[in-house]
Design a protein around this motif. Structure first.
Motif, PDB file in Angstrom:
ATOM      1  N   MET A  26      -8.357   1.307   4.530  1.00  0.00           N
ATOM      2  CA  MET A  26      -7.110   0.998   5.000  1.00  0.00           C
ATOM      3  C   MET A  26      -6.134   1.722   4.172  1.00  0.00           C
ATOM      4  SD  MET A  26      -4.791  -2.787   5.223  1.00  0.00           S
ATOM      5  CE  MET A  26      -6.077  -3.271   6.273  1.00  0.00           C
ATOM      6  N   ASP A  27      -5.027   2.653   4.898  1.00  0.00           N
ATOM      7  CA  ASP A  27      -4.171   3.221   4.242  1.00  0.00           C
ATOM      8  C   ASP A  27      -2.887   2.211   4.021  1.00  0.00           C
ATOM      9  OD1 ASP A  27      -2.722   3.253   6.752  1.00  0.00           O
ATOM     10  OD2 ASP A  27      -3.054   5.396   6.849  1.00  0.00           O
ATOM     11  N   LEU A  28      -1.680   2.666   3.349  1.00  0.00           N
ATOM     12  CA  LEU A  28      -0.503   1.947   3.266  1.00  0.00           C
ATOM     13  C   LEU A  28       0.244   1.696   4.435  1.00  0.00           C
ATOM     14  CD1 LEU A  28       1.270   0.598   0.887  1.00  0.00           C
ATOM     15  CD2 LEU A  28       2.303   2.758   0.684  1.00  0.00           C
ATOM     16  N   GLN A  29       0.379   2.566   5.345  1.00  0.00           N
ATOM     17  CA  GLN A  29       1.042   2.532   6.605  1.00  0.00           C
ATOM     18  C   GLN A  29       0.300   1.169   7.321  1.00  0.00           C
ATOM     19  OE1 GLN A  29       4.118   3.399   7.265  1.00  0.00           O
ATOM     20  NE2 GLN A  29       3.861   1.814   8.679  1.00  0.00           N
ATOM     21  N   THR A  30      -0.869   1.197   7.342  1.00  0.00           N
ATOM     22  CA  THR A  30      -1.855   0.448   8.350  1.00  0.00           C
ATOM     23  C   THR A  30      -1.453  -1.001   7.503  1.00  0.00           C
ATOM     24  OG1 THR A  30      -3.298   2.035   8.856  1.00  0.00           O
ATOM     25  CG2 THR A  30      -4.065  -0.254   9.175  1.00  0.00           C
ATOM     26  N   PHE A  31      -1.630  -1.072   6.285  1.00  0.00           N
ATOM     27  CA  PHE A  31      -1.415  -2.300   5.567  1.00  0.00           C
ATOM     28  C   PHE A  31      -0.004  -2.949   5.664  1.00  0.00           C
ATOM     29  CE2 PHE A  31      -0.281  -4.534   1.464  1.00  0.00           C
ATOM     30  CZ  PHE A  31      -1.131  -5.477   1.634  1.00  0.00           C
ATOM     31  N   ARG A  32       1.120  -1.825   5.706  1.00  0.00           N
ATOM     32  CA  ARG A  32       2.409  -2.353   5.924  1.00  0.00           C
ATOM     33  C   ARG A  32       2.684  -2.985   7.613  1.00  0.00           C
ATOM     34  NH1 ARG A  32       6.494  -0.956   2.715  1.00  0.00           N
ATOM     35  NH2 ARG A  32       6.333   0.452   1.125  1.00  0.00           N
ATOM     36  N   ASP A  33       1.659  -2.152   8.449  1.00  0.00           N
ATOM     37  CA  ASP A  33       1.957  -2.495  10.027  1.00  0.00           C
ATOM     38  C   ASP A  33       1.308  -3.972  10.112  1.00  0.00           C
ATOM     39  OD1 ASP A  33       3.081  -0.031  10.465  1.00  0.00           O
ATOM     40  OD2 ASP A  33       1.411   0.787  11.139  1.00  0.00           O
ATOM     41  N   SER A  34       0.207  -4.144   9.161  1.00  0.00           N
ATOM     42  CA  SER A  34      -0.374  -5.564   9.513  1.00  0.00           C
ATOM     43  C   SER A  34       0.436  -6.587   9.116  1.00  0.00           C
ATOM     44  CB  SER A  34      -1.816  -5.394   8.831  1.00  0.00           C
ATOM     45  OG  SER A  34      -1.318  -5.915   7.313  1.00  0.00           O
ATOM     46  N   ILE A  35       1.652  -6.600   8.376  1.00  0.00           N
ATOM     47  CA  ILE A  35       2.444  -7.471   7.953  1.00  0.00           C
ATOM     48  C   ILE A  35       3.147  -8.323   9.202  1.00  0.00           C
ATOM     49  CG2 ILE A  35       4.398  -8.058   6.638  1.00  0.00           C
ATOM     50  CD1 ILE A  35       3.384  -5.722   4.653  1.00  0.00           C
ATOM     51  N   ALA A  36       3.178  -7.602  10.194  1.00  0.00           N
ATOM     52  CA  ALA A  36       3.607  -8.247  11.309  1.00  0.00           C
ATOM     53  C   ALA A  36       2.730  -9.429  12.214  1.00  0.00           C
ATOM     54  CB  ALA A  36       3.845  -7.200  12.551  1.00  0.00           C
ATOM     55  N   GLU A  37       1.518  -9.203  11.780  1.00  0.00           N
ATOM     56  CA  GLU A  37       0.606 -10.242  12.236  1.00  0.00           C
ATOM     57  C   GLU A  37       0.671 -11.519  11.489  1.00  0.00           C
ATOM     58  OE1 GLU A  37      -1.512  -9.269  14.710  1.00  0.00           O
ATOM     59  OE2 GLU A  37      -0.527  -7.279  14.691  1.00  0.00           O
ATOM     60  N   PRO A  38       0.232 -12.790  12.165  1.00  0.00           N
ATOM     61  CA  PRO A  38       0.281 -13.877  11.309  1.00  0.00           C
ATOM     62  C   PRO A  38      -0.654 -14.025  10.105  1.00  0.00           C
ATOM     63  CG  PRO A  38      -0.896 -14.232  13.582  1.00  0.00           C
ATOM     64  CD  PRO A  38      -0.492 -12.805  13.489  1.00  0.00           C
ATOM     65  N   GLN A  39      -1.934 -13.516  10.125  1.00  0.00           N
ATOM     66  CA  GLN A  39      -2.749 -13.459   8.952  1.00  0.00           C
ATOM     67  C   GLN A  39      -2.947 -11.984   8.471  1.00  0.00           C
ATOM     68  OE1 GLN A  39      -3.740 -16.545   7.679  1.00  0.00           O
ATOM     69  NE2 GLN A  39      -2.614 -17.614   9.060  1.00  0.00           N
ATOM     70  N   PRO A  40      -3.076 -11.960   7.102  1.00  0.00           N
ATOM     71  CA  PRO A  40      -3.628 -10.702   6.620  1.00  0.00           C
ATOM     72  C   PRO A  40      -4.883 -10.337   7.123  1.00  0.00           C
ATOM     73  CG  PRO A  40      -3.864 -12.490   5.153  1.00  0.00           C
ATOM     74  CD  PRO A  40      -3.455 -13.145   6.157  1.00  0.00           C
ATOM     75  N   PRO A  41      -5.240  -9.030   7.157  1.00  0.00           N
ATOM     76  CA  PRO A  41      -6.363  -8.763   7.731  1.00  0.00           C
ATOM     77  C   PRO A  41      -7.561  -9.018   6.933  1.00  0.00           C
ATOM     78  CG  PRO A  41      -4.993  -6.810   7.444  1.00  0.00           C
ATOM     79  CD  PRO A  41      -4.472  -8.021   6.667  1.00  0.00           C
ATOM     80  N   ALA A  42      -8.791  -9.118   7.618  1.00  0.00           N
ATOM     81  CA  ALA A  42      -9.990  -9.660   6.879  1.00  0.00           C
ATOM     82  C   ALA A  42     -10.424  -8.548   5.788  1.00  0.00           C
ATOM     83  CB  ALA A  42     -11.230  -9.903   8.100  1.00  0.00           C
ATOM     84  N   GLY A  43     -11.032  -9.367   4.852  1.00  0.00           N
ATOM     85  CA  GLY A  43     -11.547  -8.302   3.791  1.00  0.00           C
ATOM     86  C   GLY A  43     -10.706  -7.817   2.823  1.00  0.00           C
ATOM     87  N   LEU A  44      -9.550  -8.268   2.650  1.00  0.00           N
ATOM     88  CA  LEU A  44      -8.531  -7.936   1.812  1.00  0.00           C
ATOM     89  C   LEU A  44      -8.854  -8.774   0.459  1.00  0.00           C
ATOM     90  CD1 LEU A  44      -5.097  -7.795   3.327  1.00  0.00           C
ATOM     91  CD2 LEU A  44      -6.843  -5.835   3.016  1.00  0.00           C
ATOM     92  N   SER A  45      -8.783  -7.857  -0.833  1.00  0.00           N
ATOM     93  CA  SER A  45      -9.015  -8.852  -2.094  1.00  0.00           C
ATOM     94  C   SER A  45      -7.708  -9.681  -2.104  1.00  0.00           C
ATOM     95  CB  SER A  45      -8.718  -7.785  -3.283  1.00  0.00           C
ATOM     96  OG  SER A  45      -7.391  -7.311  -3.220  1.00  0.00           O
ATOM     97  N   SER A  46      -8.065 -10.654  -3.039  1.00  0.00           N
ATOM     98  CA  SER A  46      -6.891 -11.644  -3.342  1.00  0.00           C
ATOM     99  C   SER A  46      -5.572 -10.911  -3.760  1.00  0.00           C
ATOM    100  CB  SER A  46      -7.086 -12.854  -4.230  1.00  0.00           C
ATOM    101  OG  SER A  46      -7.803 -12.092  -5.455  1.00  0.00           O
ATOM    102  N   ALA A  47      -5.413 -10.152  -4.532  1.00  0.00           N
ATOM    103  CA  ALA A  47      -4.465  -9.322  -4.800  1.00  0.00           C
ATOM    104  C   ALA A  47      -3.788  -8.627  -3.642  1.00  0.00           C
ATOM    105  CB  ALA A  47      -4.905  -8.443  -6.049  1.00  0.00           C
ATOM    106  N   LEU A  48      -4.452  -7.972  -2.736  1.00  0.00           N
ATOM    107  CA  LEU A  48      -3.740  -7.546  -1.666  1.00  0.00           C
ATOM    108  C   LEU A  48      -3.361  -8.494  -0.839  1.00  0.00           C
ATOM    109  CD1 LEU A  48      -6.090  -4.317  -1.107  1.00  0.00           C
ATOM    110  CD2 LEU A  48      -3.753  -4.393  -1.267  1.00  0.00           C
ATOM    111  N   GLN A  49      -4.129  -9.704  -0.592  1.00  0.00           N
ATOM    112  CA  GLN A  49      -3.428 -10.929   0.216  1.00  0.00           C
ATOM    113  C   GLN A  49      -2.146 -11.391  -0.581  1.00  0.00           C
ATOM    114  OE1 GLN A  49      -6.159 -13.865   1.172  1.00  0.00           O
ATOM    115  NE2 GLN A  49      -7.983 -12.458   0.873  1.00  0.00           N
TER     116      GLN A  49
END
Length: 97
Positions: A1-24
């Motif tokens: 996942m790139d930074l923009q995809t990560f930023r875009d995911s913030i609009a969702e109600p839950q973090p994307p699956a598979g993120l580390s606890s630090a990224l969560q």
């Protein structure tokens, strides 16, 4: 996942699956939920989580606690803006996979 995809995911109600606890933790912080971000950063005692933990306490305004966590993970206290530090952390963690 790139930074923009990560930023875009913030609009969702839950973090994307598979993120580390630090990224969560960074994800929840970007959602405005410091408490949940802090809970995630405390899940593990590894360098990444401790580094995000330092950032979160800096953001909270608890500089002495932030400095403690920076020392624990072997990092110098950040002199970046909070937004710049968040981005640096997110980018670095995403690159690590």
């Amino acid at each position: 996942m790139d930074l923009q995809t990560f930023r875009d995911s913030i609009a969702e109600p839950q973090p994307p699956a598979g993120l580390s606890s630090a990224l969560q933790a960074l994800w929840w912080d970007a959602k405005g939920n410091w408490k949940k971000a802090h809970e995630r950063a405390q899940e593990h005692d590894d360098t990444a989580d401790m580094r995000v933990h330092a950032y979160l306490h800096r953001k909270e305004g608890d500089q002495s606690n932030a400095e403690y966590w920076y020392r624990r993970c072997g990092a110098a206290p950040s002199i970046l803006t909070l937004d710049e530090e968040w981005e640096e952390l997110a980018q670095g963690l995403l690159e690590q996979g």
